[in-house]
Design an enzyme around this catalytic site. Structure first.
Site, PDB file in Angstrom:
ATOM      1  N   SER A 110       0.744  -1.229   0.041  1.00 52.76           N
ATOM      2  CA  SER A 110       0.018  -0.049   0.187  1.00 52.76           C
ATOM      3  C   SER A 110       0.784   1.290   0.129  1.00 52.76           C
ATOM      4  CB  SER A 110      -0.825   0.121   1.251  1.00 52.76           C
ATOM      5  OG  SER A 110      -1.726   1.144   1.170  1.00 52.76           O
ATOM      6  N   GLY A 111       0.436   2.116  -0.884  1.00 55.33           N
ATOM      7  CA  GLY A 111       1.298   3.423  -1.100  1.00 55.33           C
ATOM      8  C   GLY A 111       2.604   3.479  -1.873  1.00 55.33           C
ATOM      9  N   THR A 115      -1.952   2.317  -7.896  1.00 61.36           N
ATOM     10  CA  THR A 115      -2.703   3.064  -8.575  1.00 61.36           C
ATOM     11  C   THR A 115      -2.401   3.943  -9.494  1.00 61.36           C
ATOM     12  OG1 THR A 115      -4.035   2.434  -6.759  1.00 61.36           O
ATOM     13  CG2 THR A 115      -5.058   4.146  -8.266  1.00 61.36           C
ATOM     14  N   ASN A 160      -0.939   5.522   2.984  1.00 66.11           N
ATOM     15  CA  ASN A 160      -1.152   6.329   1.711  1.00 66.11           C
ATOM     16  C   ASN A 160      -2.684   7.186   1.960  1.00 66.11           C
ATOM     17  OD1 ASN A 160      -1.880   6.969  -0.714  1.00 66.11           O
ATOM     18  ND2 ASN A 160      -1.968   4.850  -1.655  1.00 66.11           N
ATOM     19  N   SER A 163      -5.432   5.421  -0.510  1.00 72.10           N
ATOM     20  CA  SER A 163      -5.208   3.855  -0.449  1.00 72.10           C
ATOM     21  C   SER A 163      -6.638   3.387  -1.102  1.00 72.10           C
ATOM     22  CB  SER A 163      -5.017   3.470   0.989  1.00 72.10           C
ATOM     23  OG  SER A 163      -4.564   2.185   0.807  1.00 72.10           O
ATOM     24  N   SER A 164      -6.136   2.572  -2.201  1.00 75.83           N
ATOM     25  CA  SER A 164      -7.170   1.877  -2.610  1.00 75.83           C
ATOM     26  C   SER A 164      -7.784   0.552  -1.728  1.00 75.83           C
ATOM     27  CB  SER A 164      -6.929   1.162  -3.724  1.00 75.83           C
ATOM     28  OG  SER A 164      -6.207   2.163  -4.657  1.00 75.83           O
ATOM     29  N   GLY A 390      -0.877  -5.457  -2.538  1.00 78.05           N
ATOM     30  CA  GLY A 390       0.328  -6.275  -2.618  1.00 78.05           C
ATOM     31  C   GLY A 390       0.444  -7.060  -1.419  1.00 78.05           C
ATOM     32  N   GLU A 392       0.900  -8.186   2.287  1.00 78.10           N
ATOM     33  CA  GLU A 392       0.806  -7.306   3.529  1.00 78.10           C
ATOM     34  C   GLU A 392       1.335  -7.971   4.829  1.00 78.10           C
ATOM     35  OE1 GLU A 392      -3.237  -5.677   4.221  1.00 78.10           O
ATOM     36  OE2 GLU A 392      -2.922  -4.401   2.418  1.00 78.10           O
TER      37      GLU A 392
HETATM   38  N1  LIG Z   1       4.911   8.026 -10.179  1.00 76.90           N
HETATM   39  C1  LIG Z   1       4.603   8.902  -9.180  1.00 76.90           C
HETATM   40  N2  LIG Z   1       5.101  10.105  -9.145  1.00 76.90           N
HETATM   41  C2  LIG Z   1       4.623  11.089  -8.183  1.00 76.90           C
HETATM   42  N3  LIG Z   1       4.022  10.563  -7.050  1.00 76.90           N
HETATM   43  C3  LIG Z   1       3.707   9.437  -6.796  1.00 76.90           C
HETATM   44  C4  LIG Z   1       4.060   8.270  -7.811  1.00 76.90           C
HETATM   45  N4  LIG Z   1       3.377   7.175  -7.633  1.00 76.90           N
HETATM   46  C5  LIG Z   1       2.863   7.436  -6.264  1.00 76.90           C
HETATM   47  N5  LIG Z   1       2.880   8.548  -5.748  1.00 76.90           N
HETATM   48  C6  LIG Z   1       2.489   9.244  -4.698  1.00 76.90           C
HETATM   49  O1  LIG Z   1       2.049   8.119  -3.809  1.00 76.90           O
HETATM   50  C7  LIG Z   1       0.881   8.200  -3.469  1.00 76.90           C
HETATM   51  C8  LIG Z   1       0.390   6.791  -3.260  1.00 76.90           C
HETATM   52  O2  LIG Z   1       0.279   6.259  -4.409  1.00 76.90           O
HETATM   53  P1  LIG Z   1      -0.782   5.116  -4.744  1.00 76.90           P
HETATM   54  O3  LIG Z   1      -0.646   4.692  -6.232  1.00 76.90           O
HETATM   55  O4  LIG Z   1      -2.076   5.578  -4.373  1.00 76.90           O
HETATM   56  O5  LIG Z   1      -0.329   3.827  -3.875  1.00 76.90           O
HETATM   57  P2  LIG Z   1      -0.949   2.308  -4.166  1.00 76.90           P
HETATM   58  O6  LIG Z   1      -2.137   2.204  -4.932  1.00 76.90           O
HETATM   59  O7  LIG Z   1       0.215   1.502  -4.254  1.00 76.90           O
HETATM   60  O8  LIG Z   1      -1.525   2.109  -2.486  1.00 76.90           O
HETATM   61  C9  LIG Z   1       0.153   8.826  -4.264  1.00 76.90           C
HETATM   62  O9  LIG Z   1      -1.207   9.653  -4.027  1.00 76.90           O
HETATM   63  C10 LIG Z   1       1.098  10.039  -4.938  1.00 76.90           C
HETATM   64  O10 LIG Z   1       1.130  10.910  -3.970  1.00 76.90           O
HETATM   65 MG   LIG Z   2      -3.887   1.928  -4.750  1.00 77.49          MG
END
Ligand SMILES: Nc1ncnc2c1ncn2[C@@H]1O[C@H](COP(=O)(O)OP(=O)(O)O)[C@@H](O)[C@H]1O
Ligand SMILES: [Mg+2]
Length: 1107
Positions: A110-111, A115, A160, A163-164, A390, A392
């Site tokens: 997560s984070g 996404t 995050n 977070s989804s 992913g 956990e």
């Molecule tokens: N390629 C990127 N460039 C800039 N910031 C990013 C990038 N990928 C993730 N982030 C930052 O990290 C945070 C978490 O990403 P996210 O995709 O929501 O994580 P996950 O889906 O894996 O939990 C996002 O809100 C963003 O602020």
């Molecule tokens: Mg996500």
């Protein structure tokens, strides 16, 4: 010459190594060092072969611009530095050009940026695929599904802010050209427990906060909500507001996205109603109530909240209240109802809230799918994007982690399968011998979890369905019995003594050695969460609502469809969906993005090695690299290889004219690279060790430097020589030009001087000649001139003489005439004085009168007798004449006018004149009548068969026949009657039948009375003693009163030669039978138009109300 294109490579300007496969030596340490080095230089992407590792930068990097998209578009994977766009491009082109369905698997904790990565892939594909209005709309809908799902499925967590909290798999469908057609979204396991409770410093799903912050006052009022977060028990207050997140603005974005995706306004409203209801459910509180039988019961404390929820959901309050107080268990034919205690009631409430929200979410996904699904039935190419939780490993891992980790095991399994398969296929294709690779296959762990007979999930299901008391402990006991011997399963209580003394493993836990590490699971809650029970009473209550959306969410509440079978457990549902997903993925070409979180603080520039190391381990990245370089670390098509290294060998430099494979062979042989370092595939060269590749790179770099010096040397020499030659050539040109210029200047000067001298001489000669010619001519002319002047003088002298003679003759004639005149005047003066004055006067007067008449004739007014104008008088002395003339003219034109009349018309005018004399200025009704023609016979009795009898009785010519109202003498009421007047009598007859009521000779009429008003009432007075007068005088009303009375008056005059009296007064007497009655007109409001209302007041008075 072909356009030379600069061939770039991943190997150019690399920071660390762009592909971890090239690490030398390959250890965990070097791997991490490489990642860190690249991360510090803002290179967040690194490859493992075709797998992309992405390290979350937690800051905005300028690497997602449209220019970048163009840069990576249609380039080979290894041509540019690692980027997620390279992977997206590879996948998209492979889909479009080679017709291979693709899937993009994004994993990480997560984070870690999963996404974001999935959105980057989608936006890249959207940017490079087809354009056009329709395609753009599809793209827009696909992209806008994200904000909606994120609002309902994402939340702020410790790790995050966005977070989804659900797994998402989206198939994007394309047509044969590679234009998007639509998509299908599948969702996995929403973390619904978050609805009712959130860990510290975390939030509930975004939508709740967005609705309360962004909803208009009006909307909140409709949803019975208050803006204050504190009002709601379900909203954790620790971090209601998140830095940098504008809930209100996001709410607008979500509403807009819903609209774009195709939600109707009322659908969106229904969704928000359910959200509001869930929020309000948290505010329902229960209090205990003891019953006589000793059982504890619960009661709802404040029913107001319940009432509002029921209003929102279109529920019957009593039904829901009962569902919160009782639970019905049905077994076979029996129905047993038990009361719920307070704890159970709270359990039921939370279960309802969770279920309601979870089902709403699933409904949303289905609804979006309906909108974005491809509209055609043609074969589609598919690109799947999987953004799933992913691995956990928490301090306290429960059922959710177990399920999530199971999913990751499965993903790892297909990753290994597919990577190895791909690798092996390539070897076979290239004709290189496949050497067996040692790797860990995690199938055994999957087996431990999902085996149908003795897998952990099967055990859990069995335990949940078993009769008798079932607890988490009994489940663990069962696991201990069945799985104890499994090499990947660890438990304290298992009979195998391996872990009996392992104090790190508590008694209520079991541990699984996942491929990514050991994870310890607390069994608490497993049974409950797997059962996922919602009391049937609640689902039935929900089904009974008339809220269409809620009803659809609880189909099992329909008594008609009720089954005693238990719904599938959460575990088995998940297993089934994971199996479907895996089957789906296996048919597609996989592309991996593995996301890594560099620190726990969401901070940019921070790289916590321990944290990354942990992720590298459980993502199995080292494993991944090893598999990739199991045989040969690097492979490259011959063309690229030769292109890159041809400068290292004199035979291949600068051009190799034969086959590229032979070229590479020559090259490598000359470089004396050990033969075991290479294998020659069909189209690619395989390099066993990265070291060799780097040696080649080093050689290339040095050789490039030498080449650069050489090129520089030659270039400088060439440049100097060119420069010199140019200078020389210029010098010659310049001097030639200068010389030419000066010669030309001199020549021009000489030429101009010569011309000047020439012209002076020519001028002088010409002037001389001119002078001579002029003199000659003047001599010729002067003789003629002198002769002319002489003749002129002579002629003028003659003229003067002749004029003098004529003047004298004329003077004599004038003087003679004057003398004669004088004589005649003297003679006649005496006659003239006697007559001339009068003659002149008369003449003048005559002229004036003539003028006057002629002008008057011109100005005469029109012939109309009503014309009043007359021209102005021109002379005062003509005043009387003028007036007289006006009078005569008027009389004359009146006569002219009369002369045109026929006899009939004369009669009509006489009648009109008579009427005027009788009524003008006396009765107000008169003015109305002036315009009405007097027709007389309105009924045409002779032609109407109904009045045959009446016609027979009339005999004479009819003067007037009309329908009138007869006023009853006794009571003043009206009755319709036919009134017929002939030359000698008038007849009153019934209007309907024509039956004659009375016949009165006109001689019997003495007088007539009418009022001065506009009414139509008139009285006909009869001679006393006559037979007709037996009943008394008649009273009638008629709109044609003026005509009737005029005709009556004239008829009587013709008959008797006497003028009857017409009395016009607002009060007159009539004789009724023996009484003299006064008819009195009074002014009043009128009920029936112009008809006067008559009322017999008493013996002496009849009142008529007129307008
Ligand atoms: N390629 C990127 N460039 C800039 N910031 C990013 C990038 N990928 C993730 N982030 C930052 O990290 C945070 C978490 O990403 P996210 O995709 O929501 O994580 P996950 O889906 O894996 O939990 C996002 O809100 C963003 O602020
Ligand atoms: Mg996500």
């Amino acid at each position: 010459m072909a356009k030379s294109e600069v061939k770039t490579s991943l190997l150019d300007n690399m920071i660390g190594v762009g592909d971890s496969v090239l690490l030398e030596p390959l250890t965990e340490h070097t791997f991490l060092e490489n990642l860190k080095k690249r991360f510090d230089h803002s290179e967040i992407y690194t490859y493992i072969g075709s797998v992309v590792i992405s390290v979350n930068p937690y800051r905005h990097l300028p690497i997602y611009t449209p220019e970048k998209v163009e840069e990576y578009r249609n380039r080979n994977f290894y041509e540019l530095s690692p980027h997620i766009y390279a992977l997206a491009d590879e996948a998209y082109r492979s889909l479009r050009d080679q017709d291979k369905d693709q899937c993009i698997l994004i994993t990480g904790e997560s984070g870690a940026g999963k996404t974001e990565a999935s959105k980057l892939v989608m936006s890249y594909v959207a940017a490079v695929c087809g354009k056009g209005a329709e395609v753009n709309q599809v793209k827009e809908q696909l992209l806008q599904s994200n904000p909606v799902l994120e609002a309902f499925g994402n939340a702020k967590t410790m790790r995050n802010d966005n977070s989804s909290r659900f797994g998402k798999y989206m198939d994007i469908e394309f047509d044969f050209k590679g234009d998007p057609l639509g998509g299908v979204i599948s969702n996995y396991l929403l973390e619904k427990s978050r609805v009712v409770k959130q860990p510290r410093d975390e939030r509930n799903f975004h939508i709740f906060y967005q609705l309360l912050s962004g909803g208009s006052e009006d909307l909140l009022k409709r949803l019975k909500l208050e803006r204050d977060f504190k009002q709601y028990n379900y909203l954790g207050l620790d971090s209601a507001e998140v830095n940098g997140m504008d809930d209100a603005a996001n709410f607008r974005t979500v509403k807009n996205a819903m609209q774009i995706v195709g939600f109707m306004d009322d659908e969106a409203e229904s969704v928000l109603e359910v959200v509001a209801a869930v929020l309000k459910l948290g505010n329902i509180e229960f209090k205990p109530e003891s019953r006589v039988n000793g059982l504890d019961e619960s009661r709802i404390q404040d029913k107001n909240e319940l009432k509002e929820i029921c209003e929102l959901l279109g529920q019957d309050q009593a039904v829901l209240e009962r569902a919160f107080s009782f639970r019905t268990v049905e077994a076979k034919q029996e129905k047993v109802s038990t009361t719920l205690n307070v704890a159970q009631a709270y359990y039921a409430r939370d279960a309802l809230a969770k279920n309601l929200y979870n089902r709403l979410f699933t409904w949303l996904v289905n609804r979006i799918n309906e909108s974005i699904k491809a509209q055609t039935k043609v074969r589609k190419k598919v690109m799947g994007v999987l953004d799933i939780y992913g691995f956990e490993i928490f301090e306290n891992n429960s059922f959710e982690q177990f399920i999530i980790n199971y999913c990751n095991e499965k993903l790892q399994q297909i990753f290994i399968e597919l990577t190895l398969k791909e690798e092996q296929e390539e070897y076979i294709k290239e004709g290189i011998e496949w050497t067996h690779i040692e790797y860990f296959n995690n199938a055994i762990i999957c087996e431990l979890i999902e085996n149908n007979t003795n897998g952990i999930l099967a055990m859990l299901d069995e335990e949940c369905l078993r009769p008798g008391t079932v607890t988490d402990e009994t489940f663990l006991e069962k696991l201990n019995q069945v799985c104890a011997i499994h090499e990947r399963f660890e438990s304290r209580m298992s009979k195998s003594s391996r872990f009996l003394n392992d104090t790190t493993l508590p008694h209520n836990c079991f541990r699984i050695q996942h491929y990514a590490g050991k994870v310890m699971y607390h069994v608490e809650g497993f049974v409950d969460k797997n059962n996922d029970l919602l009391y049937r009473d609640l689902s039935q209550a929900m089904w009974k609502t008339n809220h269409m959306l809620v009803k659809a969410l609880f189909p099992e509440g329909n008594p008609a469809k009720m089954s005693l079978k238990r719904p599938p457990t959460a575990g088995s549902q998940f297993k089934a969906s994971v199996t479907t997903l895996m089957k789906n993925l296996q048919t597609k070409n996989p592309n991996y993005i593995r996301c890594i979180k560099p620190n726990d603080q969401k901070a940019p520039h921070a790289f916590t090695e321990a944290l990354v190391c942990h992720q590298v381990r459980y993502l199995g990245l080292m494993e991944n690299v090893r598999v990739r370089r199991a045989g040969y670390a690097f492979k490259q098509p011959y063309e690229s290889c030769l292109e890159r290294y041809k400068m290292l060998c004199s035979q291949t430099w600068p051009h190799w004219r034969q086959g590229t494979r032979d070229g590479v062979k020559v090259l490598l042989t000359e470089l004396r690279i050990p033969a075991e370092e290479f294998s020659y595939g069909r189209s690619k060269i395989f390099i066993r060790n990265p070291r060799t590749l780097f040696e080649l790179e080093d050689l290339r770099k040095r050789r490039l430097e030498d080449l650069a010096t050489l090129i520089q040397k030659i270039y400088r020499g060439w440049k100097c020589r060119t420069n010199f030659l140019l200078l020389k050539k210029s010098q010659t040109t310049i001097s030639a030009w200068t010389r030419r210029h000066f010669q030309r200047k001199k020549y021009l000067h000489l030429k101009s001087v010569t011309v000047l001298i020439q012209s002076y001489i020519r001028g002088w000669k010409a002037r001389k000649l001119l002078r001579e010619l002029k003199h000659q001519k003047r001599c010729e002319e002067s003789a003629t001139t002198i002769a002319a002047y002489w003749r002129g003088t002579q002629a003028r002298k003659d003229l003067r003489r002749l004029k003098e003679a004529a003047r004298r003759k004329h003077a004599i004639a004038v003087i003679w005439a004057y003398w004669l005149g004088y004589e005649v005047r003297r003679e006649y003066r005496k006659f003239f004085r006697a007559n001339a004055g009068r003659k002149i006067y008369e003449f003048t007067i005559q002229r004036i009168m003539q003028k006057y008449f002629l002008e008057l004739k011109k100005k005469l007014p029109s012939q109309s007798p009503t014309e009043r104008t007359w021209p102005a008088r021109p002379y005062l002395f003509l005043d009387n004449t003028h007036t007289e003339l006006k009078r005569i003219f008027h009389l004359w034109r009146c006569k002219e006018y009369r002369d045109q009349f026929t006899e009939q018309k004369t009669a009509i005018f006489e009648e009109k004149l008579e009427a005027s004399e009788l009524f003008k200025d006396k009765k107000a009704l008169y003015t109305n009548s002036v315009r009405q023609p007097f027709h007389g016979d309105y009924l045409e009795i002779s032609k109407n068969p109904k009045y045959q009898k009446l016609n027979g009785a009339v005999e004479e010519k009819i003067v007037l026949a009309d329908v009138v109202n007869k006023i009853n003498r006794a009571n003043g009421k009206r009755a319709l009657r036919i009134f017929v007047l002939t030359k000698s009598k008038f007849i009153i007859a019934d209007q309907k039948s024509g039956q004659i009521k009375s016949t009165i000779p006109v001689m019997d009429i003495t007088s007539v009375s009418v009022s001065k008003q506009t009414d139509g009432l008139f009285a006909i007075h009869l001679k006393e003693g006559s037979t007709a007068a037996a009943k008394g005088d008649f009273l009638f009303t008629s709109d044609r009163l003026i005509e009737i009375i005029t005709k009556l008056y004239r008829t009587i005059f013709f008959k008797t030669n006497q003028k009857i009296n017409v009395e016009i007064n607002n009060e007159f007497l009539v004789q009724f039978n023996q009484d003299k009655v006064c008819v009195k007109f009074i002014q009043g409001a009128q009920k029936n138009g112009n008809l006067p209302a008559c009322k017999r007041k008493n013996n002496r008075l009849l009142e008529v109300t007129v307008p």
